[in-house]
Write a protein that holds these residues in place. Structure first.
Motif, PDB file in Angstrom:
ATOM      1  N   LEU A 141       0.852  -1.179   0.000  1.00  0.00           N
ATOM      2  CA  LEU A 141       0.000   0.000   0.000  1.00  0.00           C
ATOM      3  C   LEU A 141       0.891   1.233   0.000  1.00  0.00           C
ATOM      4  CD1 LEU A 141      -1.944  -2.286   1.054  1.00  0.00           C
ATOM      5  CD2 LEU A 141      -3.138  -0.484   2.306  1.00  0.00           C
ATOM      6  N   MET A 142       0.682   2.131  -0.956  1.00  0.00           N
ATOM      7  CA  MET A 142       1.447   3.365  -1.030  1.00  0.00           C
ATOM      8  C   MET A 142       0.788   4.420  -0.142  1.00  0.00           C
ATOM      9  SD  MET A 142       3.120   1.590  -3.112  1.00  0.00           S
ATOM     10  CE  MET A 142       2.014   0.560  -4.089  1.00  0.00           C
ATOM     11  N   VAL A 143       1.595   5.016   0.727  1.00  0.00           N
ATOM     12  CA  VAL A 143       1.130   6.081   1.612  1.00  0.00           C
ATOM     13  C   VAL A 143       1.994   7.302   1.323  1.00  0.00           C
ATOM     14  CG1 VAL A 143       0.828   6.829   4.003  1.00  0.00           C
ATOM     15  CG2 VAL A 143       0.342   4.452   3.367  1.00  0.00           C
ATOM     16  N   ILE A 144       1.377   8.342   0.780  1.00  0.00           N
ATOM     17  CA  ILE A 144       2.106   9.545   0.385  1.00  0.00           C
ATOM     18  C   ILE A 144       1.562  10.722   1.175  1.00  0.00           C
ATOM     19  CG2 ILE A 144       2.635  11.114  -1.530  1.00  0.00           C
ATOM     20  CD1 ILE A 144       2.545   8.662  -3.367  1.00  0.00           C
ATOM     21  N   ASP A 145       2.487  11.400   1.859  1.00  0.00           N
ATOM     22  CA  ASP A 145       2.128  12.525   2.722  1.00  0.00           C
ATOM     23  C   ASP A 145       1.083  12.108   3.757  1.00  0.00           C
ATOM     24  OD1 ASP A 145       2.896  15.036   3.373  1.00  0.00           O
ATOM     25  OD2 ASP A 145       1.849  16.066   1.750  1.00  0.00           O
ATOM     26  N   GLY A 146       1.234  10.890   4.270  1.00  0.00           N
ATOM     27  CA  GLY A 146       0.385  10.409   5.360  1.00  0.00           C
ATOM     28  C   GLY A 146      -0.896   9.736   4.932  1.00  0.00           C
ATOM     29  N   GLN A 147      -1.222   9.767   3.634  1.00  0.00           N
ATOM     30  CA  GLN A 147      -2.491   9.227   3.172  1.00  0.00           C
ATOM     31  C   GLN A 147      -2.293   8.124   2.135  1.00  0.00           C
ATOM     32  OE1 GLN A 147      -4.563  12.788   1.800  1.00  0.00           O
ATOM     33  NE2 GLN A 147      -5.716  12.869   3.704  1.00  0.00           N
ATOM     34  N   TYR A 148      -3.120   7.104   2.244  1.00  0.00           N
ATOM     35  CA  TYR A 148      -3.127   6.020   1.265  1.00  0.00           C
ATOM     36  C   TYR A 148      -3.503   6.563  -0.116  1.00  0.00           C
ATOM     37  CZ  TYR A 148      -5.256   2.370  -1.561  1.00  0.00           C
ATOM     38  OH  TYR A 148      -5.606   1.571  -2.616  1.00  0.00           O
ATOM     39  N   THR A 149      -2.788   6.105  -1.142  1.00  0.00           N
ATOM     40  CA  THR A 149      -3.131   6.503  -2.514  1.00  0.00           C
ATOM     41  C   THR A 149      -3.550   5.324  -3.388  1.00  0.00           C
ATOM     42  OG1 THR A 149      -0.786   6.390  -3.168  1.00  0.00           O
ATOM     43  CG2 THR A 149      -1.661   8.556  -2.505  1.00  0.00           C
ATOM     44  N   HIS A 150      -2.803   4.224  -3.342  1.00  0.00           N
ATOM     45  CA  HIS A 150      -3.118   3.081  -4.204  1.00  0.00           C
ATOM     46  C   HIS A 150      -2.369   1.859  -3.691  1.00  0.00           C
ATOM     47  CE1 HIS A 150       0.620   4.756  -5.776  1.00  0.00           C
ATOM     48  NE2 HIS A 150       0.826   3.671  -6.506  1.00  0.00           N
ATOM     49  N   ALA A 151      -2.672   0.712  -4.277  1.00  0.00           N
ATOM     50  CA  ALA A 151      -2.077  -0.539  -3.779  1.00  0.00           C
ATOM     51  C   ALA A 151      -1.892  -1.529  -4.903  1.00  0.00           C
ATOM     52  CB  ALA A 151      -2.957  -1.140  -2.679  1.00  0.00           C
ATOM     53  N   ILE A 152      -0.957  -2.443  -4.678  1.00  0.00           N
ATOM     54  CA  ILE A 152      -0.744  -3.561  -5.603  1.00  0.00           C
ATOM     55  C   ILE A 152      -0.564  -4.840  -4.780  1.00  0.00           C
ATOM     56  CG2 ILE A 152       0.168  -2.202  -7.514  1.00  0.00           C
ATOM     57  CD1 ILE A 152       2.636  -4.184  -5.564  1.00  0.00           C
ATOM     58  N   ARG A 153      -0.781  -5.962  -5.444  1.00  0.00           N
ATOM     59  CA  ARG A 153      -0.473  -7.267  -4.849  1.00  0.00           C
ATOM     60  C   ARG A 153       0.678  -7.873  -5.647  1.00  0.00           C
ATOM     61  NH1 ARG A 153      -3.428 -11.072  -1.959  1.00  0.00           N
ATOM     62  NH2 ARG A 153      -5.445 -10.151  -2.433  1.00  0.00           N
ATOM     63  N   LYS A 154       1.697  -8.349  -4.926  1.00  0.00           N
ATOM     64  CA  LYS A 154       2.835  -9.007  -5.566  1.00  0.00           C
ATOM     65  C   LYS A 154       2.762 -10.500  -5.280  1.00  0.00           C
ATOM     66  CE  LYS A 154       5.469  -6.104  -3.301  1.00  0.00           C
ATOM     67  NZ  LYS A 154       6.619  -5.404  -2.702  1.00  0.00           N
ATOM     68  N   THR A 155       2.904 -11.303  -6.311  1.00  0.00           N
ATOM     69  CA  THR A 155       2.869 -12.759  -6.135  1.00  0.00           C
ATOM     70  C   THR A 155       4.134 -13.383  -6.700  1.00  0.00           C
ATOM     71  OG1 THR A 155       1.627 -12.981  -8.203  1.00  0.00           O
ATOM     72  CG2 THR A 155       0.345 -12.889  -6.171  1.00  0.00           C
ATOM     73  N   ALA A 156       4.592 -14.427  -6.033  1.00  0.00           N
ATOM     74  CA  ALA A 156       5.799 -15.126  -6.474  1.00  0.00           C
ATOM     75  C   ALA A 156       5.474 -16.074  -7.625  1.00  0.00           C
ATOM     76  CB  ALA A 156       6.398 -15.906  -5.303  1.00  0.00           C
TER      77      ALA A 156
END
Length: 298
Positions: free
Chosen positions: A196-211
Motif C-alpha cells: 500500500l502506497m502512503v504519500i504525505d500520510g495518506q493512502y493513494t493506491h495498492a498492488i499485490r505481488k505474487t511469487a
C-alpha cells in the motif's frame, strides 16, 4: 545547472534502453514524477546519485526514486548521504533513510503498537550456531536475511531441521553483519504480499505481488508479478497507522504487509528509501508526491 528538485536514479538506469521493458518501466515512473513537479513550476532534473563531480549545492532538493544500486555500494552511499544531506534537502530525509536502512526499525514499530512479523535479531559477531538460535525460536520454518538488504539479497528459506545446511553461510554472514530470523509466512504462497502506497500520510493506491510457481520471493527480479489491488478499510487504516508510528517526517512510504500465520495484518517492511511506488497504476499519486515536495520547499 540549478534545480529545485533532482530525481535520483542509479547509473545503469539513467539512460533509456528502448529494448528493455524494465528500463522503459523505470523511465515511465520517473517521468510521471518529473512531470508532476514541473506542473507546479519547479525546475527538475534527473541524475545518478553518484554522478562524479556534481555540485549538489546547485539543487534545492533531491528525491530518491530508482537508486537501486545503493545497497551494493553501501559505504559509498553512506558517505554521499552524509555530505549531500548537509547542503541539499533530501526526500525522504537522511535521518529517516539511516533509520529505514537497518531493519531493527521493525522492533521500534512493534514497541509503538504496530503488529510486525515476529523477528529475532542476531547481531554481528554472535558466536551461537544457527541451530541454537533456531531452536530458541521454536519456529518450524524460517526466513534468514541481513538487517541491511534489498532485492532478497542473502535471503534463505529453510525448515528448522535443516539448519545445519546453512551453518557455513550463517557463520560467514554474522561475522560481517547483523542478521534476522522470522517465521516463514505461509500467506505469501497463497495470497502474495500487499503493498500500500502512503504519500504525505495518506493512502493513494495498492498492488499485490505474487511469487512465481515454486518460489517465495515476490520481487520481479525473481520472476514475481504485480497486480492492481483494492484494499479494504482495515488494510488502509493499518498502513496509515504504521507510517504514522515512524519517528520522522515521511513524504512517501510503501507499506508491505500480509496476513500473518495467525491471520492478523502484519508489517513485512516499510520501504521509505527508494521504493518502487507503482505510479503507473495511479499517476495521480505522483501529483500528490509533487505537492508534498512543493509544500515542504515553500
Amino acid at each position: 545547472m540549478h534545480y529545485d528538485v533532482v530525481v535520483l536514479t542509479d547509473h545503469k538506469l539513467l539512460q533509456l534502453n528502448d529494448g528493455d521493458w524494465y528500463s522503459k518501466q523505470v523511465h515511465t515512473e520517473d517521468q510521471l514524477v518529473c512531470t508532476a513537479l514541473e506542473k507546479l513550476g519547479l525546475k527538475v532534473g534527473r541524475k545518478d546519485w553518484a554522478e562524479p563531480g556534481y555540485d549538489w549545492q546547485q539543487c534545492r532538493s533531491a528525491v530518491f526514486r530508482s537508486t537501486w544500486d545503493y545497497f551494493h555500494r553501501f559505504a559509498e552511499f553512506s558517505t554521499w548521504l552524509a555530505q549531500v544531506g548537509q547542503c541539499t534537502r533530501l526526500f525522504n530525509e537522511a535521518g529517516l533513510i539511516h533509520w529505514n536502512i537497518d531493519k531493527h526499525y521493525l522492533g521500534v514499530l512493534a514497541e509503538r503498537g504496530i503488529n510486525i512479523v515476529p523477528t529475532v535479531y542476531v547481531e554481528r559477531g554472535d558466536a551461537r550456531s544457527l541451530a541454537h538460535v533456531v531452536a530458541d525460536t521454536g519456529w518450524d520454518e524460517l526466513i534468514l536475511k541481513p538487517v541491511i538488504s534489498g532485492a532478497a539479497r542473502h535471503t534463505y528459506r529453510f525448515a528448522a531441521g535443516d539448519s545445519e545446511q546453512h551453518e557455513c553461510v550463517f557463520g560467514e554472514l554474522t561475522g560481517q553483519e547483523a542478521m534476522m530470523l522470522q517465521p516463514f509466512q505461509h500467506a505469501i504462497l497463497e495470497q502474495g504480499e500487499l503493498s500500500l502506497m502512503v504519500i504525505d500520510g495518506q493512502y493513494t493506491h495498492a498492488i499485490r505481488k505474487t511469487a512465481k510457481a515454486g518460489d517465495f520471493r515476490v520481487q520481479d527480479d525473481h520472476g514475481g508479478t504485480v497486480h492492481r489491488f483494492e484494499p479494504d478499510a482495515e488494510e488502509i487504516l493499518f498502513a496509515e497507522a504504521a507510517v504514522a508510528a515512524v519517528p520522522f517526517d515521511v513524504l512517501y512510504a510503501r507499506v508491505d504487509l500480509i496476513r500473518d500465520n495467525d491471520g492478523q495484518l502484519a508489517i513485512m517492511e516499510l520501504e521509505m528509501i527508494e521504493p518502487e511506488l507503482f505510479f503507473r497504476f495511479c499517476p495521480e499519486a505522483a501529483d500528490k508526491l509533487a505537492a508534498g515536495i512543493a509544500r515542504r520547499l515553500a
